[in-house]
Design an enzyme around this catalytic site. Structure first.
Site, mmCIF file in Angstrom:
data_model
loop_
_atom_site.group_PDB
_atom_site.id
_atom_site.type_symbol
_atom_site.label_atom_id
_atom_site.label_comp_id
_atom_site.label_asym_id
_atom_site.label_seq_id
_atom_site.Cartn_x
_atom_site.Cartn_y
_atom_site.Cartn_z
ATOM 1 N N ARG A 1 14.015 6.779 1.896
ATOM 2 C CA ARG A 1 13.499 5.415 1.935
ATOM 3 C C ARG A 1 14.574 4.402 2.331
ATOM 4 O O ARG A 1 14.268 3.225 2.480
ATOM 5 C CB ARG A 1 12.931 5.035 0.568
ATOM 6 C CG ARG A 1 11.736 5.868 0.157
ATOM 7 C CD ARG A 1 11.108 5.333 -1.113
ATOM 8 N NE ARG A 1 9.953 6.119 -1.503
ATOM 9 C CZ ARG A 1 9.178 5.829 -2.542
ATOM 10 N NH1 ARG A 1 9.450 4.766 -3.278
ATOM 11 N NH2 ARG A 1 8.151 6.585 -2.843
ATOM 12 N N ARG B 1 -9.947 -1.395 -4.655
ATOM 13 C CA ARG B 1 -9.898 -0.213 -5.515
ATOM 14 C C ARG B 1 -10.251 -0.572 -6.966
ATOM 15 O O ARG B 1 -9.868 -1.613 -7.467
ATOM 16 C CB ARG B 1 -8.524 0.444 -5.468
ATOM 17 C CG ARG B 1 -8.271 1.214 -4.207
ATOM 18 C CD ARG B 1 -7.070 2.121 -4.299
ATOM 19 N NE ARG B 1 -5.817 1.428 -4.559
ATOM 20 C CZ ARG B 1 -4.619 1.910 -4.229
ATOM 21 N NH1 ARG B 1 -4.538 3.088 -3.630
ATOM 22 N NH2 ARG B 1 -3.525 1.237 -4.493
#
Length: 602
Positions: A170, A205
Site C-alpha cells: 500500500r 449498504r
C-alpha cells in the site's frame, strides 16, 4: 536395451506419464517404441522413426501432436505457480473477485488484515508487536507488516500453489522492500470503478445485526420486511467517510504504480461480477500460458526459431522502449511477433473468422521505407508457421496487379512481395509447399484444402480498389478464417473521383466487417515522428491500453499505462487521459492533444 511392458509409465516431477496407445515405454533409456514395428524405436540418443508424431508431455499431461513433424519428443516441466497482486477501492468488489480467483486457480489468498489477526491470535513475536500498536490506536509500521507478508510468502504452500496478494503493498516503502527481496508478481490487477459508483455502493449498504449479512437498499434488498426493519448502517458507510477512504486509496495506488507499471492491468469493475471475473480469468490464463512457454523454452533449445511462440531474451510485460531507433533489435521484433501471434490465436480459437492486425511501428511501416516490407514478411512467416504447426493448411495471399492497360499496377510497398515470400527461409521440415502455400487475393485462389488465409497488407491503389477481389475471396472461404495484416482499405480516388462516389458506403461497410484482433500504434506530436508521446495497444480479447512515454535518467525511457478502454478510444478520451482528467469530469473537444482526434479516427 531393457524392454518394459507396454503399460509402463514413469513419474516426471510428481506427474504420472503413460505413453500414448501403440507405444511402449523404456524408462532406462527414456525410449518410446512403436508397437506396430519391432524394429522402429526412438532413443534419447537422437534415433528417429520417420512416421512418428511429435509428443510433448507437460506437468498437466497434455499432448501437442503435429502430423508433419517427424521427431517424437518427451519433455517434463514443472510450471511455475501464478503470483498475483490485486488492488481495488472500498466496495470495488475486490473481495468477491479474490474468492473466485482462489476457487478457480487454487492460489493462496494473503491479506494483511487476516495476517494481523492470525499473528495476534497466535501470540507470535510479530503479532505481539503489532498488538501494541493496534491497542494504542496507531498504525502498524510498514516494516512490521512487510515482514509478516514476506514470512507468509516463504511458506511451502505459497511456493507450490502460488499466491494472491490482496491490497498489498500500500506504500512505496512496502513495494520497495518486496523488490529488494526479489518478490515480484506476474501481474498487478487494479479494479477500476468510478467514484460515484463506489460511493453509491457504500452509502447504500446495510447490515443485519443478527446475522451479519450485508444488503444494499437498491442492488440487493432484504428478503422480508422484518429483516428490512432491523437493518443498520455501518459507521464507515457514510458519504463523508467513504470519500476520505477513497482519497487514501488513490494516494496509496499512486505511490506504488510506478513500481509495477510494466505489470499493471486495469480491469473495468463497473460490471457484473461474472463478466469481471471472465476478463480476470482470461488474463491469468494468458499469464499461465506465457510462463509455461517461457519454461518449456528454457528446458529445450532444440526447437526451430520459428516455434509456435517465438521466445525473446526479455519478456516485456508492458511494451518495449526506444521504438524510434531503427532498425529494431531482434528482441523487439520478436516481442511484437509473439504479441500479434498470441492475440490472433486467441481470436481464431474463439471462432472469429474475419479479423485484422493493425501494427504501426517504424520497423513495420513500409509507408516510411519500402525495405521494411521484409519485417512485415517475418511477421507473416511467424503466423503461418504457427498455424501450420497445429496441422492447418495456410494460404498466404498477396495482391497482384490491379487495373488494365495503362492503368495496370500495384502499390509500391507490395512490389516484389511475392518473390520475397518465395525466397524466405521457411525451415527444413517441408512446411512450404505442403502446409503453407502462396497465392493471390481473389476467389480463384481459394482451394478446398485451405484451412486459413493470411492476406499481406491488402490495399487500394490510386483509382483502383482491392475490395472486390477481397470480397470474392472471403465469400469463397466461407467459415474459414481470413486474417488481414496491416490492411489499407480506404478509398484512394483517381482524378475522376470514381472510387469516391460509386459504392463507397458498401465498400466501407465491408472493410469494417473485419474485427481488430491486434492493434499497436505510436502517438506523436502532430506532424512529427519524434518524440514519441505514448502508445495505444489492444490484444484480443483484452481492453485497449493507453501508455505514456516518460524520460528517465541516463537517456532511458519507460512506458506507463494511463488508462484502459473497452473499445477503441476517441481522440477526446485520449486527450483526457493524457491531461489527467477523471471520467466524471467534463470533456473538452479540443486542447493540447487535439491532434490525436484525427489520428485515432482513421
Amino acid at each position: 536395451m531393457l524392454n518394459y511392458p507396454a503399460t509402463s509409465s514413469f513419474n516426471c516431477q510428481n506427474t504420472r506419464f503413460t505413453p500414448p496407445p501403440g507405444y511402449t515405454l523404456h524408462p532406462s533409456s527414456l525410449t518410446l517404441s512403436s508397437s506396430s514395428s519391432s524394429s522402429s524405436s526412438l532413443h534419447s540418443s537422437s534415433q528417429y522413426h520417420q512416421n512418428l508424431p511429435k509428443v510433448i508431455a507437460y506437468k498437466h499431461t497434455h499432448f501437442n501432436i503435429s502430423p508433419r513433424t517427424k521427431v517424437l519428443k518427451v519433455r517434463c516441466s514443472q510450471n511455475e505457480p501464478l503470483k498475483v497482486m490485486i488492488s481495488g477501492a472500498p466496495a470495488s468488489g475486490k473481495g468477491t473477485q479474490c474468492e473466485m480467483i482462489v476457487q478457480k486457480f487454487g492460489l493462496v489468498h494473503i491479506s494483511t488484515g487476516d495476517l494481523l489477526r492470525s499473528e495476534v491470535a497466535a501470540g507470535s513475536e510479530i503479532g505481539n508487536q503489532a498488538k501494541e500498536f493496534m491497542n494504542s490506536g496507531r498504525l502498524v509500521p510498514d516494516e512490521l507488516v512487510t515482514n509478516m507478508v514476506i514470512g507468509r510468502l516463504s511458506r511451502d504452500d505459497t511456493k507450490q500453489k502460488g499466491w494472491l496478494l490482496d491490497g498489498f503493498p500500500r506504500s512505496f516503502p512496502q513495494a520497495e522492500s518486496l523488490e529488494k527481496m526479489k518478490i515480484r508478481p506476474d501481474v498487478f490487477i487494479v479494479l477500476d470503478v468510478p467514484d460515484e459508483n463506489l460511493i453509491d455502493r457504500c452509502v447504500g449498504r446495510r447490515m443485519d445485526p443478527e446475522t451479519g449479512k450485508i444488503y444494499h437498499i437498491k442492488n440487493f434488498p432484504p428478503e422480508t420486511e422484518e429483516i428490512k426493519a432491523r437493518l443498520i448502517t455501518r459507521p464507515d458507510d457514510t458519504e463523508e467517510k467513504v470519500k476520505s477512504r477513497l482519497q487514501i486509496y488513490k494516494k496509496n495506488v499512486e505511490a506504488i504504480v510506478s513500481t509495477y507499471s510494466d505489470l499493471l492491468k486495469k480491469i473495468d469493475g463497473n460490471r457484473s461480477k461474472d463478466v469481471i471475473f471472465g476478463e480476470i480469468s482470461s488474463l491469468l490464463l494468458q499469464v499461465e500460458k506465457e510462463k509455461e512457454t517461457e519454461k518449456s523454452g528454457n528446458i529445450s533449445k532444440l526447437d526451430s526459431q520459428f516455434n509456435k511462440s517465438p521466445s525473446t531474451k526479455e519478456n516485456w510485460r508492458g511494451i518495449p522502449t526506444n521504438l524510434n531507433n531503427i532498425p529494431h533489435s531482434r528482441e523487439i521484433r520478436d516481442y511484437f511477433y509473439n504479441d500479434v501471434l498470441q492475440a490472433t490465436q486467441r481470436a481464431i480459437k474463439d471462432g472469429k473468422t474475419r479479423v485484422k492486425v493493425e501494427i504501426n511501428i517504424p520497423e513495420l511501416n513500409p509507408n516510411t521505407d519500402v525495405y521494411r516490407i521484409g519485417t512485415l514478411m517475418e511477421l507473416v512467416r511467424v503466423l503461418a508457421l504457427s498455424f501450420s504447426d497445429d496441422g492447418k493448411r495456410v494460404k498466404v495471399s498477396v495482391q497482384g496487379s490491379m487495373g488494365e492497360g495503362a492503368l495496370a499496377g500495384m502499390p509500391l510497398q507490395l512490389a516484389g512481395t511475392r518473390k520475397i515470400l518465395e525466397y524466405m527461409d521457411w525451415g527444413n521440415d517441408g512446411a512450404m509447399g505442403t502446409f503453407i502455400n502462396i497465392g493471390a487475393i481473389g476467389g480463384r485462389d481459394v482451394d478446398e484444402a485451405d484451412d486459413i488465409f493470411i492476406l499481406v497488407a491488402p490495399q487500394n491503389a490510386m483509382g483502383n480498389c482491392i475490395i472486390d477481389d477481397l470480397r470474392a475471396m472471403t465469400d469463397a472461404a466461407g467459415s474459414r478464417p481470413v486474417i488481414l495484416i496491416n490492411p489499407r482499405l480506404k478509398d484512394l480516388p483517381a482524378s475522376s473521383g470514381i472510387m469516391q462516389t460509386m459504392g463507397r458506403e458498401k465498400r466501407l461497410e465491408y472493410a469494417a466487417s473485419f474485427e481488430i484482433c491486434y492493434q499497436f500504434r505510436l502517438l506523436y506530436y502532430s506532424g512529427t515522428q519524434y518524440p514519441i508521446m505514448g502508445a495505444l495497444r489492444m490484444a484480443y480479447p483484452y481492453r485497449y491500453e493507453l501508455f505514456k512515454r516518460i524520460n528517465e535518467a541516463n537517456g532511458k525511457e519507460k512506458y506507463v499505462i494511463l488508462s484502459t478502454f473497452p473499445s477503441r478510444p476517441t481522440g477526446d478520451e485520449v486527450n483526457d487521459a493524457f491531461e489527467g482528467k477523471t471520467r466524471d469530469q467534463v470533456k473538452k473537444a479540443s486542447g493540447f492533444w487535439g491532434f490525436l482526434n484525427s489520428i485515432l479516427s482513421t
